[in-house]
Scaffold this active site. Structure first.
Site, PDB file in Angstrom:
ATOM      1  N   LYS A  19       0.832  -1.201   0.000  1.00 46.36           N
ATOM      2  CA  LYS A  19       0.000   0.000   0.000  1.00 46.36           C
ATOM      3  C   LYS A  19       0.870   1.256   0.000  1.00 46.36           C
ATOM      4  O   LYS A  19       0.711   2.143  -0.826  1.00 46.36           O
ATOM      5  CB  LYS A  19      -0.900  -0.014   1.235  1.00 46.36           C
ATOM      6  CG  LYS A  19      -1.647   1.277   1.474  1.00 46.36           C
ATOM      7  CD  LYS A  19      -2.260   1.302   2.871  1.00 46.36           C
ATOM      8  CE  LYS A  19      -3.006   2.590   3.117  1.00 46.36           C
ATOM      9  NZ  LYS A  19      -4.198   2.745   2.263  1.00 46.36           N
ATOM     10  N   GLU A 509     -21.189  12.149  13.510  1.00 47.35           N
ATOM     11  CA  GLU A 509     -20.331  10.953  13.580  1.00 47.35           C
ATOM     12  C   GLU A 509     -18.830  11.235  13.686  1.00 47.35           C
ATOM     13  O   GLU A 509     -18.006  10.394  13.289  1.00 47.35           O
ATOM     14  CB  GLU A 509     -20.594  10.014  12.387  1.00 47.35           C
ATOM     15  CG  GLU A 509     -22.039   9.546  12.305  1.00 47.35           C
ATOM     16  CD  GLU A 509     -22.305   8.564  11.144  1.00 47.35           C
ATOM     17  OE1 GLU A 509     -21.359   7.911  10.677  1.00 47.35           O
ATOM     18  OE2 GLU A 509     -23.469   8.473  10.730  1.00 47.35           O
ATOM     19  N   HIS A 719     -19.748  10.935  -3.843  1.00 47.02           N
ATOM     20  CA  HIS A 719     -18.459  10.350  -4.207  1.00 47.02           C
ATOM     21  C   HIS A 719     -17.596  11.350  -4.961  1.00 47.02           C
ATOM     22  O   HIS A 719     -16.416  11.140  -5.134  1.00 47.02           O
ATOM     23  CB  HIS A 719     -18.661   9.106  -5.067  1.00 47.02           C
ATOM     24  CG  HIS A 719     -19.521   8.079  -4.399  1.00 47.02           C
ATOM     25  ND1 HIS A 719     -20.891   8.075  -4.534  1.00 47.02           N
ATOM     26  CD2 HIS A 719     -19.207   7.069  -3.574  1.00 47.02           C
ATOM     27  CE1 HIS A 719     -21.381   7.073  -3.817  1.00 47.02           C
ATOM     28  NE2 HIS A 719     -20.396   6.450  -3.219  1.00 47.02           N
TER      29      HIS A 719
HETATM   30  N1  GLN Z   1     -24.227   6.797   8.505  1.00 46.84           N
HETATM   31  C1  GLN Z   1     -23.085   6.462   7.698  1.00 46.84           C
HETATM   32  C2  GLN Z   1     -22.441   7.743   7.197  1.00 46.84           C
HETATM   33  O1  GLN Z   1     -23.141   8.697   7.000  1.00 46.84           O
HETATM   34  C3  GLN Z   1     -23.472   5.610   6.523  1.00 46.84           C
HETATM   35  C4  GLN Z   1     -22.281   5.145   5.743  1.00 46.84           C
HETATM   36  C5  GLN Z   1     -22.601   4.141   4.667  1.00 46.84           C
HETATM   37  O2  GLN Z   1     -23.705   3.976   4.279  1.00 46.84           O
HETATM   38  N2  GLN Z   1     -21.626   3.481   4.140  1.00 46.84           N
HETATM   39  O3  GLN Z   1     -21.252   7.787   6.960  1.00 46.84           O
END
Ligand code: GLN
Ligand code: ZN
Length: 787
Positions: A19, A509, A719
């Protein structure tokens, strides 16, 4: 006496050396002068892999399993079949071209894959990537068109073979077979049947195999994993003539199947002009019998039997595996090869690098290096004299003790969890009322506008956030400072969401490194390794948690963060959890109970978490299941039973709440069609789903099946770094409204925003809310006109 070999080793290096070397090469702009350093790393990983096999005492040294990015791509490069659209010289052999095919012309830096839908012109975008069977590895999808030509390709395989032969004989190269290489690709540019390319492809395979033979190779492992799929008849029928072409010019061929039961092909495989066949006896032990009887009458064919699990981390129960092998050894003698079930690339490299791991759990595990030893031991155990050797006896005794300890350990068996599981009723998997009544109850207090706006959960994971988490983990930051840093992030996220004008907010998060590992660290029954990396694709590696025991929730995992966020705002804050199927799918799972049972245990733990959130006043709760679809078994006949328990697990975790608590779920794919009824059966009040990369193609699915509850098809492709305009998102919302009634339509991005930066998020979410507002205004006007 039987022989010992494996189907392949991890190629990333024990410390992910590949990597780092590959990413450095990309960063430097892939200059020729930087290639020697990269080549050095490759050489030393290969040398270490050969040494590990020799040290373990295997009879065959497997080579040709090293790949700079992906084994499917490397095989294409070997047969001169890189996609024509890149415009490389016909027989390109350059490493830089190879990486361009893998990653597109996106430039340098770390892997740009995530941004591949960015600003590249169509003919330079990276090759498509998809999951390698039902593993978490992703391969590059070959592209076959009327322009496809095969030809002289790279010499890498021959160089590797020479490297290995210089150390000794018994070198067994592995090569992806021609039928799998074709089958796993996609037809483009008007080609209707890629099987028509087979004759031309076989010309190259005969060249490659002939050259290996000329190098002095006596056995080649040729992988045809597609035999474990629902294989259409023309493909099945192509095997005999194809291998009739190859075998006369080739070294002895060991045709390797894995990942499933191939007993329906037993006659075909017995009659093929190959010198041996490999079976995955971990996935399909029941197939052994069919082959054993046929093989004893074939007086020259080798049967390779994979009893050491190449896809999981548990140490092999040696006594059990020996009992499985013994009758075969008796019948086949030296025509029995003892093996790993599949390549070991799907398990981490070496348990020796896990000094910090829980001592007890550690004794139950075996990574790739340990599995080499197991294969060799099992081979020895099949010979009466060798089995009596002191070291072999000692190893068997030690293993029996470890297996017994694992079977009985109180760390694994939690009576509280067992009781709860036994007490589960059908009612536990059902909300109190049906969706229409719940929707009414939720509307009454949520008072959301039509087309409510929300996000999927995560906000940008800035360098500062990552640094804070890492420092806290290293004990370089105090608990107080860490809490304050995370709370400041939550305040920032809430302020911003209020400013955008979103309707349902999230805490962002920031505290999560990963959506599975975060929960794996807090739940009992999971351990997190320090270095248990496996390749996901290219230079990207993942470190799946290990589920070793009954899953138990010692204390709430998310309530403090979510409740803190809720207390900062009058708008509803959505709690955020990872669902049971996704946790299962992205972990190494127990092999001592059915997956279904582990999923239910996770579901029970989550059910408690959901209840705790509800009690703390967080009454919109999202349970993400991005991996639900990828859990589908390889054979369609196995889908219904999987879907049944997967849906049940989700419902168990989400059904313990009041009618007016709103359950959301989220999935990151748009190939909804074939499992739409199961997705509906989850009975989430709201689902958000990825759609922009397929330009809302998903909505076609609603022709045949009307999704009954609320749904938010993503209107922002997260993305890409590109900020979509308001007009663009308005267009997508209007497209969605054609199929989804406005009362049930939500407006949200495709997925979480953790990989974006705040400038992009500010722009995109401002536009998203403006788009929702504009469409709402139109709806109001239309309703007024209609009235
Ligand atoms: N709750 C997660 C986020 O918002 C969902 C991530 C995912 O679906 N891969 O990052
Ligand atoms: Zn997602």
């Amino acid at each position: 006496m039987a022989q010992a070999h494996v189907l392949g080793l991890p190629r990333i290096g024990a410390q992910r050396e590949l990597k780092f070397a590959v990413e450095a090469f990309w960063h430097g702009g892939m200059r020729a002068c930087d290639e020697p350093a990269l080549q050095d790393t490759g050489r030393s990983i290969r040398a270490a892999n050969r040494r590990a096999q020799r040290d373990a005492g295997l009879d065959w040294i497997t080579v040709g399993d090293f790949h700079w990015y992906d084994h499917v791509l490397s095989t294409l490069a070997l047969v001169g079949g890189l996609p024509a659209r890149f415009g490389f010289a016909a027989a390109t052999r350059s490493l830089a071209d190879y990486f361009v095919a893998a990653r597109g012309h996106a430039g340098n830096g770390t892997d740009q894959r995530a941004d591949q839908s960015g600003n590249q012109s169509a003919n330079q975008s990276a090759m498509e990537m998809t999951k390698w069977f039902d593993t978490n590895y992703h391969y590059l999808v070959p592209e076959y068109s009327p322009q496809t030509r095969f030809g002289e390709g790279t010499d890498w395989l021959f160089e590797e073979v020479a490297e290995a032969l210089a150390e000794g004989p018994n070198v067994k190269p592995v090569l992806l077979g021609p039928l799998s290489l074709l089958y796993l690709g996609k037809e483009k540019g008007g080609l209707t049947d890629r099987l028509t390319l087979l004759p031309e492809l076989l010309v190259q395979y005969t060249r490659v195999l002939g050259r290996l033979k000329a190098q002095g190779v006596t056995w080649v492992q040729i992988d045809e994993p597609i035999l474990a799929l629902d294989l259409p008849a023309p493909w099945r029928e192509a095997f005999a003539p194809a291998y009739a072409r190859l075998s006369p010019v080739a070294p002895s061929l060991l045709l390797a199947t894995y990942f499933g039961d191939v007993s329906e092909h037993a006659d075909l495989l017995a009659s093929l002009p190959v010198a041996g066949v490999h079976l995955d006896a971990v996935r399909a032990p029941q197939a052994l019998e069919a082959f054993a009887s046929r093989w004893s009458s074939h007086h020259d064919k080798v049967l390779s039997v994979g009893v050491v699990d190449g896809r999981n981390v548990w140490r092999t129960d040696l006594a059990r595996a020996r009992a499985q092998l013994a009758p075969l050894a008796q019948a086949l003698g030296n025509r029995l090869w003892v093996a790993s079930s599949c390549s070991l690339m799907h398990c981490p490299v070496d348990l020796a690098n896990e000094g910090q791991l829980d001592k007890e759990v550690r004794t139950w595990l075996a990574f790739a290096v340990q599995k080499l030893g197991e294969v060799a031991l099992l081979r020895c155990s099949l010979d009466a004299a060798e089995f009596l050797r002191a070291d072999v006896q000692e190893a068997f005794v030690a293993d029996a003790a470890a297996q017994a300890a694992r079977r009985t350990s109180p760390r694994i068996h939690n009576t509280v969890v067992q009781k709860r599981l036994a007490a589960l009723t059908e009612a536990d998997a059902r909300r109190a009322s049906a969706y229409p009544a719940r929707a009414r109850a939720q509307r009454a207090w949520l008072k959301l506008p039509p087309l409510p706006t929300t996000t999927i959960g995560s906000f940008p994971q800035t360098a500062a956030i990552r640094a804070a988490r890492a420092e806290f983990r290293r004990h370089a930051m105090s608990h107080l400072d860490y809490l304050e840093t995370m709370r400041a992030q939550i305040r920032l996220a809430i302020e911003k969401q209020e400013a955008y004008g979103l309707d349902v907010l999230v805490h962002g998060e920031a505290e999560r490194n990963d959506m599975v590992e975060y929960f794996g660290e807090l739940l009992w029954g999971f351990v997190i390794t320090a270095n248990g990396w496996v390749q996901s694709y290219g230079s990207r590696c993942v470190k799946p948690p290990v589920i070793y025991g009954d899953v138990y929730l010692p204390e709430p995992m998310t309530v403090a963060w979510s409740a803190y966020a809720q207390q900062l705002t009058d708008k509803p804050v959505k709690g955020m959890l990872t669902g049971p199927v996704t946790m299962l799918q992205w972990s190494f799972v127990r092999d001592d109970q059915p997956r279904e049972q582990t999923a239910l245990q996770i579901a029970l733990a989550l059910r408690e978490e959901v209840a705790a959130l509800e009690k703390a006043g967080v009454r919109v709760i999202q349970i993400d299941e991005p991996a639900l679809r990828e859990g589908l078994p390889l054979r369609e006949r196995d889908w219904p039973s999987y879907l049944e328990w997967a849906v049940r697990a989700f419902r168990v975790c989400s059904s313990g709440v009041a009618d007016d608590t709103q359950i959301h779920t989220h999935m990151c794919y748009s190939e909804f069609h074939d499992i739409l009824p199961s997705i509906a059966a989850l009975d989430a009040d709201v689902i958000s789903i990825e759609t922009t990369r397929s330009d809302m193609e998903l909505l076609d699915a609603f022709e045949a099946f009307e999704y009954p509850n609320d749904i938010g098809p993503g209107v922002y492709d997260i993305h890409s770094p590109r900020v979509p305009s308001q007009a663009e998102m308005e267009r997508l919302i209007e497209a969605a409204l054609v199929r989804i009634p406005s009362e049930r339509l939500w407006i949200n991005p495709d997925c979480g925003l953790k990989t974006r930066d705040w400038t992009q998020v500010d722009g995109a979410l401002t536009h998203m809310v403006a788009a929702a507002n504009a469409v709402r205004a139109r709806l109001v006007r239309q309703q007024a006109q209609a009235a």
